[in-house]
Design an enzyme around this catalytic site. Structure first.
Site, short mmCIF file in Angstrom:
data_model
loop_
_atom_site.label_atom_id
_atom_site.label_comp_id
_atom_site.label_asym_id
_atom_site.label_seq_id
_atom_site.Cartn_x
_atom_site.Cartn_y
_atom_site.Cartn_z
N THR D 40 -1.06 5.18 -7.93
CA THR D 40 -0.12 6.17 -8.67
C THR D 40 1.19 5.25 -9.13
O THR D 40 1.59 5.66 -10.47
CB THR D 40 0.66 6.66 -7.49
N HIS D 43 -0.67 3.89 -12.12
CA HIS D 43 0.68 5.10 -13.03
C HIS D 43 1.32 5.30 -13.94
O HIS D 43 2.63 5.52 -15.27
CB HIS D 43 -0.37 5.91 -13.28
#
Lengths: 348, 348, 348, 348
Positions: D40, D43
């Protein structure tokens, strides 16, 4: 404000004038409209061994109620979920949120549960302070019903724990108010056959009013034999033991089918002799002890049933008194001919 | 062939020469290599009240065994799943397939169960006929272990019923062979803590050999207090009651955590006084009576554990006798110092 | 006897005179009174890619039926559970009893399932032979209903798999006969809200007749928005996907609440594009593929609902034809305006 | 204090000097010792479509961490469960407590979830403020492991959802850190066979280090065929889909046994074509979307495994950097050769 207070270590309770509760930051103050009187309140009135071991008077009695929010604490207001004027009831078990049970989703078994009307001030009063997280909006459910969602929730918990009762045969032993509610909940939940048993004919009439397809009186009926007869000899899929009597336990184990379930809610005042080999093990039974209401799955299911009109508990309400009539309320419960007894605290 | 026969309504059993069993169309004939001797066989030997009420002599005794298929009935052969020479064991409960329990996937609770060695001829013999559908291939599991998969299956059923024990705390009360197996199964199934209790130090040593992290002797240890101590005061997630003693029941209820589970396998010979309110209801316990092995989920799980080597029951085997030593086998069981006792029926 | 036969690898079926079936030792012969015509039969008529890959003509078609036992095989008679003259229906999936699924209580997923009317001779005939273990007594359920317990059972399996629907909100996507049955089953099982959706107004009328509290037509209604509206913005607890259309899948995932369930019965003829992250994973959904009927839990629950009168499927029956009218039956199904279509095979 | 901040709507993050967080009444301030870097975070660094749609810079990044309590808010202190100096980690999903999911015990699916390091300031900093109710004491679990209990919890949730894996066959698709943890958790939970698959040989080595009995590389192995081979042709009981790749979905559905389960954690960036009839419905599969960690059942199970030493995740940690090395940490994750990457924030 007016409040029914247990003042000392002796039988009885009285209506007194006491200071109104103060609203903590995460609390709400609820003006009580209706309250339900429960067997527990009778124990407290009579000051029996359980009551004298647990209560520390003075305490305001009462744990079943509904009413209207009249004040919100700072944090309760900030959460934005409740508003002044909301019609609400509340879960009366105040839990710690931190113990193993609370963390595992079994807060109804919290190690540090505080019950209103028992361990802290309760609901037989003009106003009560409750943690906002315990408060449930009625969303159109009549306030009188809201006042008895605590015992209805006991019934919902008892009937719905375990495999789905849809299409099942259910035997309810003991037709006090919670037993009668259990009859109605089992029907609402799609049970195919609901049989209810009690020694008291008035209670059996209430059970029939709630949808029992057959009622039995152990004085004249062989409960186990009749249940087997109606179930091709198999016995009931689920027995809800609401009588709390050792003879109820024996009947429950005998009437349950092989591999069936007995959910136990009635709390006996003495021990039961159990033949575990014959009554439980060789039958492959599951027994489950019901405490309170699952927080908050039970409330959610109950609200759905009530809002959809699948279940209406009002035929079980047999007596209504003003707050000052608490003595009469206790008396009719003690006489054993009452269904649910309600206090009409406010008349707006 | 040789067979251990209960000949009449009196104590004892003897080795006799009897006709070999005939193979029905859906049966197989198994040459018995090993057989396990069980507490049930002791009851039959002693001709106690249970035995005299249930058995109809003459009957060949024995229900735990493994061996080799030597003949297949016509339909059993046609199914193509079993072959002559296959090493096998078998579920000893022969069920009707038609009653409600059988239809609902609870055939272990079949209303018409016939148990080999009890209701029909059993396995303490050179050969036994079994319905093909009850037969389980060993697929590499040693034949000696195969002979005790019946009681191991009782332990698997007891430990795995309910929520997964992975990461749980498990208390095993009673360290007879099935209790010891339960210890090993709980470890194999990922329990984080397994505590075992018994009055017999030899049995506690076997429990430790099976992986118990702590063993307790109620003569000198406060079992409930020690379990609480090890579980941050919460109590055990699962209690396996394998002792069948009323004091075991009380301990089980006290040692289980709020919302915990007590699976009952030990079959008491007398009643237990239960305080349902305090011991079961207020604790929100689930009790479950364990009968037999789930047909055939339990067998499937057991085979996986055994084939993967996650669990080896052999340390529990303490005595081996030839078929003719049945009297000695019964004696060592009666003396209470034995683990699992095996009959070595054939030596190929 | 008369029978509807698929004779070769081409579209169509015809009524022929064929030899009556022979009764095996564990079989019964049933004289067919009523039979249900199913979408599967349309596939077989049209000889589409599925049918041509699976069937090996000649085969007697038809898998939904009820009738009367006229002959019992030796073993079927010995079991004593069925008798000549019994009104019965039957599970049309004939399973092996030996594979992992059969052994684990999931025989509806047997690796070697043989379906009557597909893999072996079926029920559009004067007589059919069935294994006794697949036969279900009607016990007073009208024979016409008995003839469609196969698709009703699909609906029961779809609605009851997962958490209890008592008190739940259920969305049924696709109101063919099984979708309509699902509506009625959900109501019988105590769902609080049942919404049904279809493009076809006649089918929506049938869904309302079965108890749908709201019917939606995706041509004019925003199904997902309406379901959210009715559920305080949460979405449905359970979505039953009976349409088999990719747009149904998307709607199902969107209409289910966070943590909800989608039970999939409709079998699409092409693939669906699924955004697993957004539609399934972040929503914490459970999806379940429904095949057949659980053997025999589903049958047991269904019989309970039907015998107790909690659910009456007859409003869904829109057409009745004699056996010779099979062509007309297929035509009305193909036209898409029919509910359930029945063949009246015998008139006694 | 130092903090890794996402400052604007563009790729990258930087270490900045920012004000330390202020402690609210029900919060605690934790001095961060270790933090885990997650996909994450990559990202967020890359500012992809998900990140740009969700984040509102500036925000401190990071959601996996452990450290030491240095300050308690008034109410947090009053609860008496946490103390200054306690070694702790925390659930990074901050939930509302009021929505349907929160009320039903599925708070991991709360409609109003706020994730630290995404929706509010996170843990790549010297200090972080957390609600006391989200804080978990380490009780002896090494702080470095505490820092990665968020992704370990994802693995625990994925492996333990559904029927118990004790005695089961488990296939893990995708051996990133969470996939590797899933391998170890499945072994700890008593799985009999754990097979892991990935295209990356380094990751397969980590999976073997965590206990995978067989690792497969789809480039050279037929994953589905190998799994069937090892399971008597049946397929895996449970498939954990951790790859998030459409090819992983197809493999998962194909490798699961009839009636098996596929738990989906890997979040694909594009859609998957699913043939629901063949891949899901006819197989009777259950699919489940895994989000976060069950609050707090998952944490409880995970702590038990870690404290009992049943599972040690440390072999999966391949890289350690100081807080200032966040750019290097992101780079090694992007290169795809890393296991778990840790930031050593404080060295006491």
């Amino acid at each position: 404000m007016r409040a029914v207070v247990k003042r000392g270590a002796e039988p009885g309770m009285d209506v007194h004038d006491v200071p109104a509760p103060v609203c903590g930051p995460s609390d709400v103050i609820i003006k009580v409209h209706f309250a339900g009187v429960c067997g527990t309140d009778l124990h407290i009135w009579e000051w029996d061994s359980w009551a004298s071991a647990r209560l520390r008077p003075p305490v305001i009695v009462g744990h079943e109620f509904a009413g209207e929010i009249v004040e919100l604490g700072r944090e309760a207001a900030a959460a934005g979920l409740l508003a002044i004027g909301d019609a609400v009831t509340a879960e009366g078990h105040i839990v710690c949120g931190h113990c193993l049970q609370c963390r595992l989703g079994a807060a109804h078994l919290c190690r540090r549960t505080q019950i209103i009307g028992v361990d802290r001030d309760g609901a037989f009063a003009d106003f009560i302070a409750m943690p906002a997280s315990n408060v449930m909006k009625l969303d159109g459910i009549p306030c009188e019903i809201g006042a008895i969602m605590d015992p209805i929730g006991n019934a919902v918990h008892t009937v719905l724990e375990g495999e789905s009762v849809s299409g099942s045969s259910v035997l309810v032993l003991g037709c006090g108010p919670i037993g009668c509610f259990a009859v109605g909940v089992a029907r609402a939940a799609g049970a195919s056959l609901v049989v209810a048993s009690d020694f008291n004919e008035r209670r059996l009439a209430l059970a029939r009013a709630m949808g029992a397809q057959l009622t039995l009186n152990p004085e004249r009926d062989d409960v186990v034999a009749r249940v087997r007869e109606l179930t091709s000899g198999d016995g009931a899929d689920l027995v809800c033991e609401m009588s709390g009597h050792p003879s109820g336990h024996a009947q429950a184990f005998a009437a349950a089918r092989l591999g069936g379930r007995v959910n136990l809610l009635g709390t006996p005042s003495r021990t039961t002799e159990v033949d575990f080999a014959r009554e439980v093990i060789f039958k492959g039974l599951t027994l489950y002890g019901v405490t309170g209401r699952k927080m908050y799955q039970t409330w959610h299911q109950m609200r759905r049933f009530l809002k959809a009109g699948q279940f209406d508990p009002r035929p079980v309400i047999t007596h209504r008194f003003p707050l000052e009539g608490i003595g009469d309320a206790i008396r009719v419960i003690k006489e054993g001919q009452a269904g649910k007894v309600i206090l009409e605290v406010a008349h707006d």
